[in-house]
Scaffold this motif. Structure first.
Motif, mmCIF file in Angstrom:
data_model
loop_
_atom_site.group_PDB
_atom_site.id
_atom_site.type_symbol
_atom_site.label_atom_id
_atom_site.label_comp_id
_atom_site.label_asym_id
_atom_site.label_seq_id
_atom_site.Cartn_x
_atom_site.Cartn_y
_atom_site.Cartn_z
ATOM 1 N N SER A 51 54.492 21.489 59.071
ATOM 2 C CA SER A 51 53.788 22.546 59.797
ATOM 3 C C SER A 51 54.618 23.073 60.954
ATOM 4 O O SER A 51 54.597 24.273 61.250
ATOM 5 C CB SER A 51 52.439 22.025 60.309
ATOM 6 O OG SER A 51 51.571 21.703 59.231
ATOM 7 N N SER A 52 55.372 22.198 61.604
ATOM 8 C CA SER A 52 56.205 22.656 62.722
ATOM 9 C C SER A 52 57.274 23.628 62.235
ATOM 10 O O SER A 52 57.571 24.615 62.920
ATOM 11 C CB SER A 52 56.840 21.463 63.437
ATOM 12 O OG SER A 52 57.750 20.783 62.594
ATOM 13 N N TYR A 80 55.461 26.989 61.446
ATOM 14 C CA TYR A 80 55.024 27.730 62.632
ATOM 15 C C TYR A 80 56.197 28.228 63.484
ATOM 16 O O TYR A 80 56.017 29.126 64.303
ATOM 17 C CB TYR A 80 54.042 26.893 63.454
ATOM 18 C CG TYR A 80 52.653 26.910 62.857
ATOM 19 C CD1 TYR A 80 51.861 28.052 62.950
ATOM 20 C CD2 TYR A 80 52.145 25.822 62.165
ATOM 21 C CE1 TYR A 80 50.597 28.093 62.383
ATOM 22 C CE2 TYR A 80 50.886 25.850 61.595
ATOM 23 C CZ TYR A 80 50.117 26.995 61.708
ATOM 24 O OH TYR A 80 48.870 27.045 61.137
ATOM 25 N N GLY A 107 51.672 20.236 64.545
ATOM 26 C CA GLY A 107 52.867 20.961 64.123
ATOM 27 C C GLY A 107 52.994 22.304 64.803
ATOM 28 O O GLY A 107 54.091 22.706 65.236
ATOM 29 N N THR A 158 54.009 21.761 68.413
ATOM 30 C CA THR A 158 55.420 21.371 68.465
ATOM 31 C C THR A 158 56.324 22.590 68.364
ATOM 32 O O THR A 158 57.279 22.753 69.140
ATOM 33 C CB THR A 158 55.741 20.386 67.325
ATOM 34 O OG1 THR A 158 54.926 19.222 67.453
ATOM 35 C CG2 THR A 158 57.217 19.989 67.355
ATOM 36 N N ALA A 159 56.012 23.472 67.405
ATOM 37 C CA ALA A 159 56.812 24.688 67.249
ATOM 38 C C ALA A 159 56.719 25.569 68.487
ATOM 39 O O ALA A 159 57.729 26.110 68.959
ATOM 40 C CB ALA A 159 56.350 25.460 66.014
ATOM 41 N N THR A 160 55.514 25.710 69.041
ATOM 42 C CA THR A 160 55.326 26.547 70.219
ATOM 43 C C THR A 160 56.140 26.035 71.405
ATOM 44 O O THR A 160 56.803 26.808 72.106
ATOM 45 C CB THR A 160 53.835 26.585 70.604
ATOM 46 O OG1 THR A 160 53.075 27.089 69.502
ATOM 47 C CG2 THR A 160 53.597 27.477 71.804
ATOM 48 N N LEU A 207 64.169 19.400 61.157
ATOM 49 C CA LEU A 207 62.790 19.024 60.832
ATOM 50 C C LEU A 207 62.565 19.006 59.321
ATOM 51 O O LEU A 207 61.843 18.148 58.803
ATOM 52 C CB LEU A 207 61.814 19.997 61.502
ATOM 53 C CG LEU A 207 61.735 19.897 63.032
ATOM 54 C CD1 LEU A 207 60.986 21.093 63.609
ATOM 55 C CD2 LEU A 207 61.056 18.593 63.445
#
Length: 453
Positions: free
Chosen positions: A279-280, A283, A406, A409-411, A437
């Motif tokens: 998901s990271s 995103y 996730g 984390t991406a943000t 990742l």
């Protein structure tokens, strides 16, 4: 009514209910400017209408899943949809912005009942229809992906024609339709926990629930930096509460989260870890690419929205393919194929450091949707197969929380790599992070094996 139409209608009702969460998380983005004007807010304050929904959803999913396991998924689903309908009918009359944010949080808790409850009911629905659970799960995922994609478009039309109030009111008929469909055709709840109210409260592990929700909220708020100047205080408090939560759960019977059972369930833990990492990566593209196109490419926001649509479209198309492939090759092989494709597409994202031409962007967003749809349904099915039926509600709730982990984390990493704005140089750093990742996700996927029955 024969079983087949009843099954299709039940899945349609569950899909409609689960779609309300992604729909409302994406629709509200187009209303921020109007809300600022109506309530006289600054940019930082108005984002709480998003943050309140986000935090309540992340913390509420496991809790609502646990309640669905204990008291019945059909009952909890209908309660959630009723909560959404009532809250959204009242929200347009909120006298101030603070109360509107409270309404959004309550609405988020209502929508948070839908997915865990649906996953619990899927077992009975699939058994009644004589089909694999991956098929109804795939239809639910397609509805969720479609809702997230059409949210900004639908939100723009509603705000433009009616006003921000319409973003709430549109949920009333949708929630009621989902409620009545599920009430009419979904399988009845089996025998669940009974007893005096006092005993049920005593067995509910209220301190454990409070510790879980409190620690999760504090850590997420720290990562999102929603209160500048207090980030490290919130992170420290959240970590301390999490330690107390673990200490209590290992000693309380029955616990809110059976940590020993989770620790022994290696397949489930690998699904959670793999989905959070996957998901990271997704995103990074979902949040980072629109900023790159607007800031470095100078594209109009409306055009950027259109350029991102293929991502959702191909993920919807990839889902039924992945369902059929899992039936033929198994969950693990499809999952590995999806993560390999994710890595390849992440590598191709490097091309954007040299050109932001529209055909290239369209090609990359189209390709990114394929691993998203494939890995999404494969991890969903892996989670479903890794837990006993009586644990699927809370397991599904934690699974959804991994999606939020996730995304956060991406943000946070986008903020680290592109604090001064997303340009092609910072995008190159993000691509490197996506590849790292993706490699982690690949390693986790290789370790996963379906849990023995």
């Amino acid at each position: 009514m024969s079983n087949k139409p009843r099954t299709g209608l039940a899945v349609a009702g569950l899909s409609l209910g689960t779609a309300l969460n992604p729909l409302n998380s994406s629709m509200i983005a187009v209303a921020l400017v109007v809300l600022r004007a109506d309530f006289g807010l600054d940019v930082a304050t108005v984002t709480w209408v998003i943050t309140s929904f986000y935090l309540a959803s992340a913390a509420g999913q496991p809790l609502m899943g646990r309640l669905a396991d204990r008291f019945g998924p059909r009952r909890m689903f209908m309660l959630g949809m009723g909560t959404v309908a009532v809250t959204c009918a009242l929200a347009p009359f909120s006298p101030n912005f603070a109360l509107l944010c409270v309404d959004r949080a309550v609405m988020a808790l209502g929508t948070a009942t839908a997915y865990p409850s649906a996953v619990v009911m899927i077992g009975a629905i699939a058994q009644r229809a004589g089909t694999e659970s991956s098929r109804p799960l795939g239809r639910i995922q397609m509805a969720n992906t479609s809702a997230a994609a059409v949210g900004p478009v639908a939100g723009g039309l509603l705000v433009g024609q009616v006003g921000w109030e319409a973003l709430f009111l549109v949920n009333v008929p949708l929630a009621l339709a989902a409620l009545f469909i599920v009430r009419k055709v979904a399988p009845a709840d089996g025998v669940r926990e009974r007893g005096s109210l006092a005993q049920l409260v005593k067995d509910s592990d209220i301190p454990g629930i409070a510790g879980f929700v409190g620690s999760l909220l504090l850590v997420m708020m720290a990562l999102l930096d929603v209160a500048p100047g207090y980030r490290w205080w919130m992170l420290g408090a959240g970590t301390a509460i999490a330690a107390l939560f673990v200490w209590r759960e290992l000693r309380f019977n029955p616990p809110f989260l059976d940590l020993r059972l989770l620790g022994r369930n290696r397949p489930l833990m690998l699904v959670y870890l793999g989905f959070a990492v996957f998901s990271s990566v997704y995103y990074f593209v979902f949040f980072g690419l629109p900023q790159l196109l607007q800031e470095a490419g100078g594209y109009d926001p409306a055009l950027v929205g259109l350029l991102m649509l293929p991502l959702a479209a191909t993920s919807v198309l990839a889902t039924p393919w992945a369902v059929r492939a899992m039936g033929k090759f198994g969950v693990r092989r499809v999952l590995i194929a999806g993560v390999v494709l994710l890595t390849l597409v992440a590598a191709l994202m490097w091309l954007l450091t040299g050109s932001l031409a529209i055909p290239l962007v369209l090609a990359l967003t189209t390709l990114m949707g394929i691993p998203y749809g494939t890995v999404g349904i494969a991890t969903n099915q892996g989670m479903f197969l890794s837990v006993r039926p009586q644990e699927r509600g809370v397991a599904a709730g934690i699974y959804q929380t991994c999606r939020y982990v996730g995304a956060i984390t991406a943000t946070v990493l986008i903020g680290v790599f592109a604090g001064g704005g997303v340009d092609q140089a910072s995008w190159g750093l993000m691509v490197i992070a996506m590849l790292v990742l993706s490699a982690v996700a690949f390693g986790v996927t290789l370790l996963w094996r379906q849990r023995a029955a």
